[in-house]
Structures are given as C-alpha cells and as structure tokens.
Scaffold this motif. Sequence first.
Motif, mmCIF file in Angstrom:
data_model
loop_
_atom_site.group_PDB
_atom_site.id
_atom_site.type_symbol
_atom_site.label_atom_id
_atom_site.label_comp_id
_atom_site.label_asym_id
_atom_site.label_seq_id
_atom_site.Cartn_x
_atom_site.Cartn_y
_atom_site.Cartn_z
ATOM 1 N N ARG A 3 0.838 -1.347 -0.079
ATOM 2 C CA ARG A 3 -0.133 -0.118 -0.093
ATOM 3 C C ARG A 3 0.752 1.182 -0.061
ATOM 4 N NH1 ARG A 3 -4.630 -1.146 4.486
ATOM 5 N NH2 ARG A 3 -6.155 -1.117 3.016
ATOM 6 N N SER A 5 1.619 4.965 1.269
ATOM 7 C CA SER A 5 1.358 5.594 2.490
ATOM 8 C C SER A 5 0.094 6.466 2.317
ATOM 9 C CB SER A 5 2.495 6.474 3.192
ATOM 10 O OG SER A 5 2.609 7.385 2.106
ATOM 11 N N ASP A 7 -2.545 5.820 1.118
ATOM 12 C CA ASP A 7 -3.774 4.810 1.376
ATOM 13 C C ASP A 7 -4.162 4.677 2.959
ATOM 14 O OD1 ASP A 7 -4.359 4.389 -1.405
ATOM 15 O OD2 ASP A 7 -3.053 2.664 -1.413
ATOM 16 N N LEU A 8 -3.092 4.957 3.554
ATOM 17 C CA LEU A 8 -3.273 4.569 5.164
ATOM 18 C C LEU A 8 -3.604 5.712 5.914
ATOM 19 C CD1 LEU A 8 0.235 2.854 5.353
ATOM 20 C CD2 LEU A 8 -1.962 1.873 4.742
ATOM 21 N N ASN A 43 -10.149 1.568 2.069
ATOM 22 C CA ASN A 43 -9.673 1.177 3.407
ATOM 23 C C ASN A 43 -10.662 1.748 4.398
ATOM 24 O OD1 ASN A 43 -8.153 1.136 5.820
ATOM 25 N ND2 ASN A 43 -6.706 2.462 5.391
#
Length: 87
Positions: A3, A5, A7-8, A43
């Motif tokens: 992923r 970052s 997306d986090l 997410n």
Amino acid sequence: PTRRSSDLMVTLTVDRNGRVMADSKPVSFPSLLTLLTNRYSVNTNLPVYISGTRDATHGSVMYVLDFVKRAGIQRVAIAVKAAPDRS
C-alpha cells in the motif's frame, strides 16, 4: 501488493480562509468529499487527521469534520494548536 502511504491516512489542513489542503495539496469541497469517499472505500479503517493553521476558525475546522463524517469515516483526530498567549 504494498500500500502507498497515501492509502493509510489522510491529513487535512484548514487555513484561516477555510481553504483545505489534503495531503499538502489544495482541494475544493466537492473534490474533498469524493477523495474521502474513494479512499474510505479502499480502506474502511482509514484515519483522518484534521489540523488548522494557527489562525483557522473553529467553525471552518468543524465544517471539514462534517465532510469527513459524511464520507463515513469514523477514525478522526483533530490537532489543536493553542492560541498565542496574549498576556
């Protein structure tokens, strides 16, 4: 797949004129809702951090918080900067 970052986590910054930056890029409110909704669909545990510049109003930060909630995001942190001591 690894992923990115981006997306986090999403970092939103509100300035004194109520303008918003998403991950350091200026974004309009319609685009912000689309961005948040899309990122949340990838997410569902997506954390969002909202911070205001020192002169941002409480109302403009709350307005952005409302967009985050409308996208379905539950994990929200608001960074608060203390006002300068005027004494």
